[in-house]
Write an enzyme that holds these catalytic residues in place. Structure first.
Site, mmCIF file in Angstrom:
data_model
loop_
_atom_site.group_PDB
_atom_site.id
_atom_site.type_symbol
_atom_site.label_atom_id
_atom_site.label_comp_id
_atom_site.label_asym_id
_atom_site.label_seq_id
_atom_site.Cartn_x
_atom_site.Cartn_y
_atom_site.Cartn_z
ATOM 1 C CG HIS A 47 -10.189 5.286 -0.281
ATOM 2 N ND1 HIS A 47 -9.038 5.731 -0.898
ATOM 3 C CD2 HIS A 47 -9.761 4.550 0.788
ATOM 4 C CE1 HIS A 47 -7.979 5.294 -0.229
ATOM 5 N NE2 HIS A 47 -8.388 4.566 0.786
ATOM 6 C CE1 TYR A 83 -9.390 0.971 -0.343
ATOM 7 C CE2 TYR A 83 -8.436 -1.212 -0.116
ATOM 8 C CZ TYR A 83 -8.704 0.029 0.402
ATOM 9 O OH TYR A 83 -8.263 0.336 1.655
ATOM 10 C CD GLU A 106 -4.631 -0.753 2.964
ATOM 11 O OE1 GLU A 106 -3.613 -0.918 3.673
ATOM 12 O OE2 GLU A 106 -4.611 -0.132 1.887
ATOM 13 C CB CYS A 121 -5.047 6.443 -2.861
ATOM 14 S SG CYS A 121 -3.857 5.387 -3.655
ATOM 15 C CB THR A 155 -3.478 4.202 5.184
ATOM 16 O OG1 THR A 155 -4.390 3.206 5.624
ATOM 17 C CG2 THR A 155 -2.539 3.624 4.153
ATOM 18 C CB CYS A 207 -0.900 -0.025 1.233
ATOM 19 S SG CYS A 207 -1.784 1.518 1.480
ATOM 20 C CD GLU A 263 -3.161 0.650 7.655
ATOM 21 O OE1 GLU A 263 -3.965 1.556 7.948
ATOM 22 O OE2 GLU A 263 -3.015 0.207 6.498
ATOM 23 C CB CYS A 290 -3.843 0.317 -4.890
ATOM 24 S SG CYS A 290 -5.213 0.040 -3.756
#
Lengths: 486, 486, 486, 486
Positions: free
Chosen positions: C291, C295, C446, C103, C190, C99, C256, C298
């Site tokens: 968001h 996903y 995640e 973003c 994150t 990650c 995180e 990414c």
């Protein structure tokens, strides 16, 4: 025990019944071409019992009389008995490729047996003895009995007495000296037109306000008050055509009908619950539990045929060795045997009831049925994948038989030339029948809703899960609770 | 029978062994903080056998001596024995939340028992009697025995003798008057460092060209020729930290190690196969079959804990009544009980071998394991769903204990105030441990590859599927073959 | 635009921050071995933007200034822009295998942009102009901004003001002439320690009673009032070991952390919502929508690596041509590209907002994320299947490097001899890292909870499903409603 | 453009064709009750184009003439055009609840367009210009053209020239000065009896030995040499009954037929490939690619209806608010929109071909179709779950209409009394039709095999996966290959 032929004749001997099908009164249901395959199917439970090689599975020794009886009329007397039941169902499923209908009565018999016993213990009633007499006759006469549970239900978010129309659940409308009068209907009655007797039970757990709906009883299938309306199923009228090839399963089939109890009188001797609403839940759960076990046998037996049909079609198509085809067949077998495992496991984990017969493990029986609401659908999907598109674009058998189109059909529908085109045709029709056609209702939708819809099993699984015990285990492992062992 | 404490001491008494971990020689494996949880886990098989309330499941009566023995050293003498085995495994899985390792030996024992018998029948060898003596000692001394099967294998598309390096499968390098010398390694040895004895078997069906690889034997775990290299697992070093909370499963764990047979000498008395390549397949399949059954017990036991942890976390989060949470927990229970059903079913369908002990139903055992390669993963996914993200973003226990950050952790990590924050912390760590951390290898990857990878089961399912019978059933139903019944 | 090196230095230049990790204050987070991989990961968003071959995806033209900017600071100006965002995310996911964190700010930027505009239209406030100034600086300085949404939430069945502790959601505790004082915490942040700025938003739709919780604002990441507690993740401490091989993804990782707002003062110029609870829902949904789209980029990029690792491992194991291996890799690709399809589709179906930037299709973005909560888990399972058990039983790299055990590891861990053992070792560690280890949190958990847990998407799907329209379609087809067309 | 009425009349105007159905010659197919629903279905593509509110989706501007044309005759001129195609298909699927058949020609048109161009470039042939003339007429006359690909194939493990019967694939049997003579058949021809023209393509990639099978051409649907045999589908004869209620989808339906080319003469002007076997693969893949995209539109449109029917049934049953019902409907929507996402994504990622029209992204189109082989089956299963068992046990409409049984049907089949029983009856029949009955072939089996069976997509996914690139990414991340970036 009756022979298959005697059974079929015994249905004719029931005399005139009010059976309606496609808008018409059917004078002789047994010999109606749409109904007959379902009669043949149920008759198989008699035929196999005649065969020495199947005696071990198909016959049992009565717990009441010590006589040899058909296992479909048997009180389960051990976990071994419960296991044999499942194996018997797989066998009959193998020989019919369809729903053979007679399990419902067998499961009702066993649920009623232990529930009447416990009801009497609490309420001082005498239902168990009455029911024992009824069962003795049942065994003796080798009846097919329709276990009769599901009411119309109307608006599902309301209980029986909350419905606008009180008749949407079967209920007692009058109590007389010599018996009771009941009114209502039961839906989705598998094999009812092929039954000698109807054994009625309530459909859900009832409270005191629904006391009149807490009624269980038996009536002969030819009671004058009864009206039957035969359900129509996918491709049913193919059975009326001159050739049976397009039916797929050419000789056997299932049956669902609605029965109306139009102020039916039942003498007390045949009443097994009347107002004891606090036992409606037990009766429903036990019946459902047994019947959820049953699906781990019969549908597995049907599944074997679907697997065989898919494998044979792969041969005909010339793709037996393709790795993806092999893998899909393995997956079908795996899913089918998982269902069988569940049927066997809930039997092997069974326990004796207070009344002496055996009850399956309720958790595992519900788990069994829950899987049955899923895997046959996936197996059907895989079978359609293996079959190829021809399964649904193939001309009718009439076209195969026509002098104009027949030769073209033979020529163009050919697969691997080691096999006749006509074999391929029939096998594809069988897959069609099991996944979309005449027996798909039995193999698929009945797998979904028979013995209770999926959510009914989930509710039982939740109730039986003993989450508090599991939480305690987890607390110990992560150190919230003391270990005390090591 | 040994007590748990005696067991632990007996491992210390094995004396110095060449055990390497994280690049270093471990002088005393038993008390190494990374290894100790796995010792505790195996010790649980002794501890529970001491407890009267578990005697029925944990103890058995020896078929050889009639004495009470630990069931982990038992020859399966009936289907009931096979069922009890699975229930015992669920129990121990409940008490450890991890892999307790001792099943491998028990399953090897039973596979070797019947295979040596049949080998002797065909080849006139005397392996069975030798093995009987070995088993008698095993029962008597209440050993933990490592059943040792998986070779390194090198290039998987080549057999043992086709490898560039002949040592990639264990093989006999020299036969002497008094015994044999073997060389090679076994991988993924669950619990080997916690074992008294190592029972070695070949890893696959062998042809005549691989005769030297067809060798089975036992060696004491402290044989000087052996070298152990301990496998590292997710989060293993958390066990080295001053607080154990972050390990999740704070006391128990699994163990995998590699063992090198560096020209190990084995006296004939301890050799149970030597060149009989035609029995390698039977041995492998029976061992695998038993061990695939085992997964229907132990992983179900672990699964109970994961379900409990998810349910407890739902409580802590204040969402117990949310319908989607309830439904996910039901699904976890359903999947877990399906696995249990498979474990029970292959046991209940077991049969007696020629040597007298009982073999599971091979089809259903393979079906059992195949499901185990799927459902724990879905259960882990559901557990992570229920747990919420905090499971993977939570600060270390050191942060909880710090005077600066601790109060903030307590305050901000709080859930439903009916429960202490620290309970929530520990429970989330447990879910992390089972799905990503210290025991995830045991719960997930071992479920995938232990007792054979998924494809191994699929090959067995295909072989046992009897597709020709299923095709014949289908041909009769669609009218290709005559019915002859109705 | 900053270079990657400038970015890394800019984090050092933030000066001392209160970052706690494993119970200790970390004086220089940028260079801490556990944190550095996450810095590298975010730095990749700068590094790729420097590379001419990636300019088209990584750079955009500012809608505010017309200057070239990093696309991570871009207002989405067209559906093509939305599509490029997803492709950029796949690219960076490909280059990091983890990650890359940046973003969240980009999505927060776009959600805040249109929401402040619509808030001003209704309430006559001036948030949009303020936010425009903030965005202008953001683009100019090429910040990484932490989009900061998820509150601790306490008991999930209660709203912010119903909690016992009012600080379980970020809220305004004082309004001053020059700004507001806020208190609370944000969880699961994150990349926050790698950010220059923190852009705070409410976490759910709020009612009037929760007005004080309806607050959005920005603070510099080095604000003195802030306290960071770094979350620990699976295998994090392997990054502290002398060799990085066992980390699997040896250079990149996720991050995180929890941030505490300990009475943080925010000047009005940086406040973008303050009491307008009726817009909290819009802000949350739009941010979540963007968001959820992310996903689809990414995690697909990460998935490519997992597929590559599985395929490479198959080569090393010598099983590339095994049909079941090929099929599992195909399935992984299929699932991964399905996720990509969802990311692309919600972009292509985007629409212009009143404020001028583009919003994704909300239904399809939620569908995208819902699939992301499922498919990576299945891909991880398949990767573990292909990898084989060695992935979790392999000795440490220290054992590979040891003079005693190293040669044995080299010898026995060999696969197809066309490849070095060490390649196999590293590749297996990578699969371990992505499915159980250091980057599994990013790839799996995640995927489950980031941008909202699965149920959050289901609620949105239900709301957007327009079931009434679908019912009307169905009524017309079955003849309840008139057709009127044919 | 034709109106729907003109279209229907134009089919009558084709004059006598040799169409066989149920063993009989059908003199006027258009008005045959089994065929007519499929005519109506295709006519919808004309009817909607007449409606101003659908003009944007249903009409396009010809790339050849600049005139307004029906989008079903359109060369795709942009990714926006590709997206509009999918949206149009969803719309028509919404309005018909069945397969509207006309996509096949549209997709064939676009595949042939670019392939003839590239064939000419390599071989110096003049096919593209010929085809341009053909397309110009097609647009002008607003034809429905049957794209005709799938051969009988015989033994699937053998190629065309390896079959015992050379006619199992369409091939050139004679080349003449003025044209060619072809022989063979095409199977599963969707909508062929409702088409004006037939555009024939080879069915697989061909080698030099199969040169004679590499033939593409167009023939008028009323060519004298043609023989059609209509495929029978589940419940087809319900369309012959006096009431249409039991058909479920009362006005629309699909059509599959076999066409025999019995030495059909084709003039050169209508031949578009003749021996260029090296382009057979391109043609097949592009056609399949376009058609796999199509399924992301039409089946989604059908799916909307199934969702609507399930939701309406939930209302009628009184269970709209049950959480498990809500959740199942959400799942259906989720799956359906995932399919739509795939249809949109492969469109948005399209690219221009050398000939000027646009090609979808081949990977994503194959992924789209692969999902279509799965999700409609799960949606059907969920719809059956929501519907309840009555869907398959309900009496015929004739029983509803009978004076004896009708009142009982009305009474006992009632659900929530807010809705008429007859609505419930019709809606259940619709679900039956889509999952087991008259349109289940289109919704399910066609989803499986149309545009290529699942394995065909998997082969393409494998070929397009670029695993070497993915392996390289993985090698860099785990440190086998140098990073060079950070």
């Amino acid at each position: 025990m009756m022979t298959a032929e005697e059974y079929i004749q015994s249905l004719r001997d029931l005399g005139p019944r009010k059976v309606y099908l496609l808008g018409e009164l059917v004078s002789n249901p047994v010999d109606h071409p749409i109904i007959r395959p379902s009669v043949n199917c149920c008759a198989m439970t008699y035929r196999l019992a005649e065969m020495p090689e199947h005696e071990n599975l198909m016959q049992a020794t009565s717990a009441l009389t010590g006589k040899k009886i058909n296992r479909f009329a048997n009180l389960y007397q051990s976990t071994d008995d419960l296991i044999k039941k499942v194996k018997m169902q797989r066998l009959v499923g193998n020989m019919t490729g369809a729903c053979f209908q007679r399990c419902v009565g067998m499961d009702a018999l066993n649920a009623m047996w232990s529930t009447t016993h416990e009801m009497d213990l609490k309420h001082g009633t005498g239902y168990h003895e009455r029911f024992r007499r009824y069962v003795t006759a049942w065994e003796e006469k080798d009846w097919t009995v329709d276990g009769c549970m599901t009411d119309p239900k109307g608006n599902r978010s309301r209980g029986p007495s909350q419905q606008k129309d009180p008749d949407l659940f079967v209920h007692v409308v009058e109590k007389k000296n010599d018996g009771v009068v009941v009114r209502g209907a039961k839906m989705h009655q598998t094999g009812i037109v092929n039954s000698h007797e109807i054994l009625v039970m309530p459909t859900l757990t009832l409270g005191a306000e629904d006391r009149d709906y807490a009624v269980a009883f038996a009536v002969p299938a030819n009671d004058e008050s009864l009206l039957y309306i035969y359900g129509r199923q996918s491709c049913d009228t193919r059975k009326l055509e001159s050739t049976k090839v397009d039916v797929g399963n050419i000789r056997y089939g299932g049956q669902e009908a609605i029965v109306i109890f139009n102020d039916t009188f039942v003498p007390w001797e045949r009443v097994f619950m009347c107002g004891e609403h606090d036992f409606s839940g037990m009766l429903v759960e036990r019946f459902a539990g047994y019947h959820r076990q049953s699906y781990g046998g019969c549908k597995v037996g049907n599944g074997d045929i679907l697997i065989g049909a898919a494998a044979a079609t792969a041969d005909y198509n010339g793709v037996t060795k393709a790795s993806h085809i092999r893998d899909k067949i393995i997956e079908m077998v795996h899913l089918n045997e998982t269902l069988f495992s569940c049927g066997i496991a809930c039997s092997a984990m069974g326990r004796k009831t207070a009344s002496g017969n055996y009850l399956i493990d309720m958790m595992l029986a519900n788990v069994c049925k829950q899987n049955v609401t899923r895997f046959p659908y996936e197996m059907a999907r895989l079978a359609q994948d293996i079959a190829g598109g021809l399964m649904v674009t193939m001309p009718s058998d009439a076209d195969f038989n026509s002098p104009v189109t027949g030769p073209w059909c033979e020529k163009m529908m050919a697969g691997d030339d080691a096999y006749p085109t006509r074999h391929r045709q029939r096998m594809l029709r069988l897959i069609e029948a099991m996944t979309l056609g005449a027996v798909a209702v039995g193999y698929l939708t009945e797998s979904m809703h028979g013995a209770g819809s999926p959510q009914a099993q989930r509710i039982m699984i939740q109730r039986l899960a003993n989450l508090e015990h599991k939480k305690a285990l987890a607390r110990r492992i992560c150190g919230i609770d003391p270990d005390g062992l090591l």
